[in-house]
Motif scaffolding. Structure first.
Motif, PDB file in Angstrom:
ATOM      1  N   ASP A 407       0.828  -1.219   0.000  1.00 35.63           N
ATOM      2  CA  ASP A 407       0.000   0.000   0.000  1.00 35.63           C
ATOM      3  C   ASP A 407       0.857   1.262   0.000  1.00 35.63           C
ATOM      4  O   ASP A 407       0.466   2.285   0.544  1.00 35.63           O
ATOM      5  N   ASN A 408       2.024   1.202  -0.631  1.00 37.58           N
ATOM      6  CA  ASN A 408       2.912   2.362  -0.671  1.00 37.58           C
ATOM      7  C   ASN A 408       2.481   3.286  -1.818  1.00 37.58           C
ATOM      8  O   ASN A 408       2.677   2.960  -2.992  1.00 37.58           O
ATOM      9  N   PRO A 409       1.869   4.441  -1.517  1.00 41.19           N
ATOM     10  CA  PRO A 409       1.327   5.266  -2.595  1.00 41.19           C
ATOM     11  C   PRO A 409       2.394   5.806  -3.550  1.00 41.19           C
ATOM     12  O   PRO A 409       2.166   5.889  -4.752  1.00 41.19           O
ATOM     13  N   LEU A 410       3.571   6.135  -3.005  1.00 45.26           N
ATOM     14  CA  LEU A 410       4.613   6.688  -3.887  1.00 45.26           C
ATOM     15  C   LEU A 410       5.092   5.646  -4.893  1.00 45.26           C
ATOM     16  O   LEU A 410       5.284   5.959  -6.074  1.00 45.26           O
ATOM     17  N   ALA A 411       5.280   4.408  -4.413  1.00 42.27           N
ATOM     18  CA  ALA A 411       5.751   3.357  -5.327  1.00 42.27           C
ATOM     19  C   ALA A 411       4.712   3.111  -6.425  1.00 42.27           C
ATOM     20  O   ALA A 411       5.062   2.955  -7.602  1.00 42.27           O
ATOM     21  N   HIS A 412       3.407   3.113  -6.043  1.00 41.70           N
ATOM     22  CA  HIS A 412       2.357   2.948  -7.065  1.00 41.70           C
ATOM     23  C   HIS A 412       2.405   4.112  -8.061  1.00 41.70           C
ATOM     24  O   HIS A 412       2.275   3.921  -9.264  1.00 41.70           O
ATOM     25  N   THR A 442      -5.175  13.464  -2.451  1.00 43.14           N
ATOM     26  CA  THR A 442      -5.156  14.911  -2.692  1.00 43.14           C
ATOM     27  C   THR A 442      -3.971  15.324  -3.561  1.00 43.14           C
ATOM     28  O   THR A 442      -3.666  16.498  -3.667  1.00 43.14           O
ATOM     29  N   CYS A 443      -3.332  14.348  -4.178  1.00 37.16           N
ATOM     30  CA  CYS A 443      -2.162  14.672  -5.016  1.00 37.16           C
ATOM     31  C   CYS A 443      -2.651  15.156  -6.386  1.00 37.16           C
ATOM     32  O   CYS A 443      -3.226  14.394  -7.163  1.00 37.16           O
ATOM     33  N   THR A 444      -2.430  16.427  -6.668  1.00 30.63           N
ATOM     34  CA  THR A 444      -2.940  17.029  -7.912  1.00 30.63           C
ATOM     35  C   THR A 444      -2.326  16.358  -9.138  1.00 30.63           C
ATOM     36  O   THR A 444      -3.019  16.099 -10.116  1.00 30.63           O
ATOM     37  N   GLN A 445      -1.020  16.048  -9.031  1.00 32.34           N
ATOM     38  CA  GLN A 445      -0.315  15.462 -10.172  1.00 32.34           C
ATOM     39  C   GLN A 445      -0.988  14.146 -10.622  1.00 32.34           C
ATOM     40  O   GLN A 445      -1.160  13.907 -11.818  1.00 32.34           O
ATOM     41  N   LEU A 446      -1.382  13.343  -9.648  1.00 24.32           N
ATOM     42  CA  LEU A 446      -2.011  12.058  -9.978  1.00 24.32           C
ATOM     43  C   LEU A 446      -3.368  12.271 -10.632  1.00 24.32           C
ATOM     44  O   LEU A 446      -3.751  11.561 -11.560  1.00 24.32           O
ATOM     45  N   ARG A 447      -4.115  13.252 -10.119  1.00 23.32           N
ATOM     46  CA  ARG A 447      -5.443  13.537 -10.688  1.00 23.32           C
ATOM     47  C   ARG A 447      -5.320  13.959 -12.147  1.00 23.32           C
ATOM     48  O   ARG A 447      -6.065  13.497 -13.010  1.00 23.32           O
ATOM     49  N   TRP A 448      -4.365  14.859 -12.424  1.00 19.30           N
ATOM     50  CA  TRP A 448      -4.194  15.322 -13.805  1.00 19.30           C
ATOM     51  C   TRP A 448      -3.670  14.192 -14.695  1.00 19.30           C
ATOM     52  O   TRP A 448      -4.008  14.117 -15.874  1.00 19.30           O
ATOM     53  N   LYS A 468     -13.122  17.214 -12.653  1.00 19.27           N
ATOM     54  CA  LYS A 468     -13.743  17.911 -11.504  1.00 19.27           C
ATOM     55  C   LYS A 468     -12.872  17.720 -10.272  1.00 19.27           C
ATOM     56  O   LYS A 468     -12.546  18.664  -9.559  1.00 19.27           O
ATOM     57  N   ALA A 469     -12.485  16.448 -10.029  1.00 16.92           N
ATOM     58  CA  ALA A 469     -11.656  16.141  -8.841  1.00 16.92           C
ATOM     59  C   ALA A 469     -10.334  16.890  -8.926  1.00 16.92           C
ATOM     60  O   ALA A 469      -9.857  17.455  -7.931  1.00 16.92           O
ATOM     61  N   ALA A 470      -9.742  16.926 -10.145  1.00 22.08           N
ATOM     62  CA  ALA A 470      -8.439  17.588 -10.311  1.00 22.08           C
ATOM     63  C   ALA A 470      -8.566  19.075 -10.004  1.00 22.08           C
ATOM     64  O   ALA A 470      -7.711  19.662  -9.328  1.00 22.08           O
ATOM     65  N   PHE A 471      -9.664  19.701 -10.479  1.00 23.20           N
ATOM     66  CA  PHE A 471      -9.853  21.133 -10.218  1.00 23.20           C
ATOM     67  C   PHE A 471     -10.041  21.397  -8.727  1.00 23.20           C
ATOM     68  O   PHE A 471      -9.482  22.340  -8.184  1.00 23.20           O
ATOM     69  N   ILE A 472     -10.859  20.540  -8.087  1.00 23.82           N
ATOM     70  CA  ILE A 472     -11.115  20.747  -6.651  1.00 23.82           C
ATOM     71  C   ILE A 472      -9.807  20.631  -5.871  1.00 23.82           C
ATOM     72  O   ILE A 472      -9.462  21.492  -5.063  1.00 23.82           O
ATOM     73  N   VAL A 473      -9.044  19.565  -6.137  1.00 18.91           N
ATOM     74  CA  VAL A 473      -7.791  19.350  -5.406  1.00 18.91           C
ATOM     75  C   VAL A 473      -6.813  20.493  -5.698  1.00 18.91           C
ATOM     76  O   VAL A 473      -6.180  21.041  -4.795  1.00 18.91           O
ATOM     77  N   SER A 474      -6.718  20.905  -6.977  1.00 21.15           N
ATOM     78  CA  SER A 474      -5.792  21.992  -7.332  1.00 21.15           C
ATOM     79  C   SER A 474      -6.222  23.289  -6.649  1.00 21.15           C
ATOM     80  O   SER A 474      -5.391  24.048  -6.145  1.00 21.15           O
ATOM     81  N   TYR A 475      -7.554  23.539  -6.635  1.00 17.90           N
ATOM     82  CA  TYR A 475      -8.065  24.758  -6.014  1.00 17.90           C
ATOM     83  C   TYR A 475      -7.654  24.813  -4.542  1.00 17.90           C
ATOM     84  O   TYR A 475      -7.161  25.820  -4.062  1.00 17.90           O
TER      85      TYR A 475
END
Lengths: 488, 83
Positions: A407-412, A442-448, A468-475
Motif C-alpha cells: 500500500d505504498n502510494p509513492l511506489a504505485h 489529494t495529489c494534484t499530479q495524480l489527478r491530472w 472535476k476532482a483535479a480542479f477541486i484538489v488543485s483549487y
C-alpha cells in the motif's frame, strides 16, 4: 495518585489497542495533544455491496461510495496516528471527546478561527456525522458521530466527575522545537481540577518528527509522575530538572556548564538514554567527537529507540527545504553511527531533490547494503531508473518495493509513471488509481495524470469526473498556499 | 476474457460489477450481462455474436454492432481484456 494503569507508547494509535484490551466502554476521553487525531476512515468494505438482495438495494448502497475502502488494507490496518479516535467513537469506547490543545492555539481570536476552520474542514467531509464547530465561551463545541466534541485549553478543561480516559501526546508540550510547559506543572493542574483517570496513555511521537528526540524524556517523566515512582526511578525528578537546565544553558552556548549538569544527572541515574543523548549532542557541538560517539552509543544501548531517522534534525530541515542544514545533520549522524541506513536515505533524498541522480543513487545503494529490504531506498532507486529512462530496472525495483509494502502510494505512483512512459495506459491507470486509493487522494499530479489517461483511452465520462476532482484538489492546494503566503 | 480483479455478482438476472480501483459500481444491461456470463471461458468475438443472436433472437448485424460496442467500452475501461 489520581491515575491508574499508565501505559507509554511510541505511536499514539496504540492507545486504541490499550482501550480495547482493557475493555473500555462509554468513557469520557481527555485527549491532550497538539493534534486532533480524528479523521474519517473509508472503512466500508465494497464486498458488502455485493450482498445486496435486490438491484434497488444495490443502487442505494453503491451510491454512498465516499467511504468505500478501496485500498488493499484490511479494516484494522486503516487506523493510524491521525485517525485512531474515530474507531474509538464508533466502537462506543468514547462517549465524549475533550481535546485539550496547547495554549497558543487559543491565545488570540485569529488563532481560534484558524483552528476552527482547520477542524471544520475535517468534520464537514462527512456532513451527516459531524456539524461545524461553534464558539461557546472558551470552548469550540460540536457533535461528532453522535457524541459531544469540546475543544479548549487545559485551564478551561471542565471539572469531570467520573473516571476518564486520559490520553497524552508529548508533542503537546512542544512549541517550535522547544518545550513550553513541563509535566510537574501539568500534573498539578490536573490534580487541582480533580481529574481521575482509569487508564492513561502517553505517546512519545518521536517518529514522524512531532516530538524532538531531545524532549522524549518528558514522556518518561509524565509516566513517573502519573504512575507513582518505584524506588529505582526516584532520582528521575532531579535528573529531569538537570536535563532541563542543561538544555536551557546549552541554548546560550554555555557548553561546559551544560555538560556539568548532565554529568551530575549521569551520576544520579546512570545509563539513562536522554542524558547520554544530550551529552553526545553537546560534545559534538564542542568538537569532541570521540566523546560524542561514545555517549551516542551509550544512549542507543540503553534505549535502542534512540537509533531512529528522527534522532537528528535532518528530516525537519529536509521538510523545510533547508537542504544544506539537513545535509550537515545527516553527515553528523554518519560520523556517530556509520552503520545506520537512515542518514544514507536522508542524504539520498537531498541529492534527489537537487536532481543529482548519481549521488542520490550512491547513497540509496549504501542504505541497501546495510538494510537490503529498505523500502525507501528501493522505491527511490526505482524512481531514479525511471527518470533515466531505464524503465525495466525502474519497474523491477518498484515492484520489489510493493512486494514489501503493497500500500505504498509513492511506489504505485512511480510505477504508474513507468507505465505512462511505456505507453501502457491500462497499467498506468491501475497504478495511478492505486496510488490515490492508498492515501495520495489529494495529489494534484495524480489527478491530472488520470485526466490524461482517460482522454487517451477515450473514456470521456470518467475524464470529466476526474477533471472535476483535479480542479477541486488543485483549487485547495492553491487556496491554502495563498493563505499561507498571506499569513506571513 | 474478464478482468479477474473485478468483483461481480448476478442480481435479478443482471450482472453488477465493482471496479475496486475506480470505486465505481456498474450494472450491465441484458445483453451486457449475457456476454459477461458467456465470458466465463475465453471466447472469440464471433462466438459471442452468435450467442447474443441466439439468446435474444435478433438480426446478426444488430448483434454484431451491439457486441462490438459493448466490448469496446469494457476493454477501454479495463473490465474485459483481449488475449
Amino acid at each position: 495518585m489520581f491515575t491508574k494503569n499508565v501505559f507509554s507508547m511510541e505511536n499514539h494509535n496504540d492507545a486504541l489497542l490499550c482501550w480495547r484490551k482493557t475493555g473500555q466502554h462509554k468513557k469520557i476521553l481527555v485527549h491532550i495533544d497538539a493534534h486532533f487525531d480524528f479523521a474519517w476512515i473509508a472503512d466500508k468494505d465494497p464486498q458488502d455491496i455485493l450482498n445486496a438482495k435486490s438491484l434497488a438495494d444495490f443502487r442505494r448502497i453503491a451510491e454512498k461510495n465516499l467511504f468505500w475502502n478501496l485500498s488493499n488494507k484490511t479494516k484494522g490496518k486503516l487506523t493510524h496516528i491521525g485517525n485512531y479516535i474515530y474507531p474509538a467513537i464508533k466502537e462506543d469506547i468514547v462517549k465524549e471527546f475533550n481535546w485539550v490543545v496547547p495554549d497558543r492555539l487559543f491565545s488570540k481570536r485569529r488563532n481560534i478561527i484558524r483552528l476552527k476552520n482547520e477542524i471544520d474542514r475535517i468534520i464537514t467531509l462527512n456532513p451527516k456525522q459531524g456539524s461545524p464547530l461553534k464558539l461557546h465561551g472558551n470552548h469550540l463545541i460540536s457533535d461528532l458521530c453522535g457524541i459531544k466534541l469540546v475543544i479548549g485549553t487545559l485551564k478551561d478543561l471542565p471539572m469531570l466527575e467520573e473516571d476518564v480516559l486520559l490520553d497524552i501526546d508529548v508533542d503537546y508540550f512542544i512549541d517550535k522545537e522547544r518545550a513550553w510547559f513541563y509535566p510537574d506543572r501539568f500534573v498539578k493542574i490536573l490534580e487541582e481540577k480533580g481529574l481521575k483517570s482509569d487508564l492513561t496513555t502517553i505517546a512519545y511521537s518521536v517518529e514522524g518528527g512531532f516530538t524532538p528526540i531531545g524532549y522524549k524524556f518528558i514522556g518518561d517523566h509524565l509516566n513517573y509522575l502519573l504512575n507513582g515512582c518505584s524506588e529505582q526511578d526516584k532520582p528521575l525528578d532531579k535528573v529531569v530538572s538537570l536535563i532541563i537546565k542543561a538544555i536551557d544553558i546549552k541554548s546560550a552556548k554555555l557548553y561546559k556548564e551544560a555538560v556539568h549538569f548532565l554529568k551530575e544527572a549521569d551520576i544520579c541515574y546512570p545509563k539513562y538514554a536522554p542524558v547520554c543523548y544530550h551529552l553526545s549532542d553537546i560534545y559534538y557541538e564542542m568538537g569532541f567527537k570521540k566523546e560524542a560517539y561514545d555517549y551516542y552509543h551509550k544512549a542507543v544501548s540503553a534505549d535502542p529507540s534512540y537509533r531512529t531517522l528522527y534522532n537528528n534534525r535532518g528530516p525537519l530541515f529536509e521538510d523545510r527545504l533547508k537542504l544544506k542544514k539537513a545535509d550537515a545533520e545527516y553527515k553528523k549522524m554518519l560520523e556517530l553511527d556509520p552503520f545506520n541506513p537512515n542518514p544514507f536515505i536522508g542524504l539520498g533524498n537531498i541529492y534527489k531533490k537537487r536532481k543529482k541522480w548519481d549521488d542520490a543513487m550512491f547513497n540509496y545503494n549504501e542504505a541497501l547494503k546495510l538494510d537490503p529490504n529498505n523500502e525507501e531506498a528501493l522505491q527511490n532507486i526505482g524512481y531514479i531508473h525511471m527518470i533515466k529512462n531505464d524503465l525495466d530496472k525502474g519497474m523491477e525495483n518498484l515492484e520489489k518495493t510493493l512486494s514489501l509494502k503493497p500500500d505504498n502510494p509513492l511506489a504505485h505512483s512511480y510505477l504508474g509513471r513507468v507505465y505512462m512512459k511505456k505507453k501502457k495506459y491500462n497499467e498506468a491507470m491501475r497504478e495511478t488509481r492505486r496510488a490515490i486509493n492508498s492515501g495520495a487522494f489529494t495529489c494534484t499530479q495524480l489527478r491530472w495524470r488520470l485526466v490524461f489517461i482517460y482522454f487517451k483511452k477515450g473514456l470521456y465520462d470518467r475524464m470529466l469526473d476526474e477533471l472535476k476532482a483535479a480542479f477541486i484538489v488543485s483549487y485547495y492546494h492553491i487556496f491554502w498556499r495563498v493563505k499561507g503566503w498571506l499569513r506571513y | 476474457m474478464r478482468n479477474n480483479d473485478i468483483l461481480w455478482k448476478l442480481i435479478e438476472d443482471k450482472v453488477v460489477l465493482l471496479d475496486m480501483d475506480e470505486g465505481r459500481a456498474i450494472i450491465l444491461n441484458d445483453v451486457g450481462s449475457h456476454i459477461w456470463m458467456a465470458l466465463e471461458k475465453q471466447k472469440t468475438q464471433e462466438e459471442l455474436v452468435h450467442e447474443v443472436t441466439t439468446a435474444f433472437d435478433i438480426d446478426e448485424d444488430v448483434a454484431k454492432k451491439d457486441t462490438r460496442s459493448f466490448l469496446d467500452e469494457m476493454i477501454r475501461k479495463d473490465l474485459i481484456r483481449v488475449l
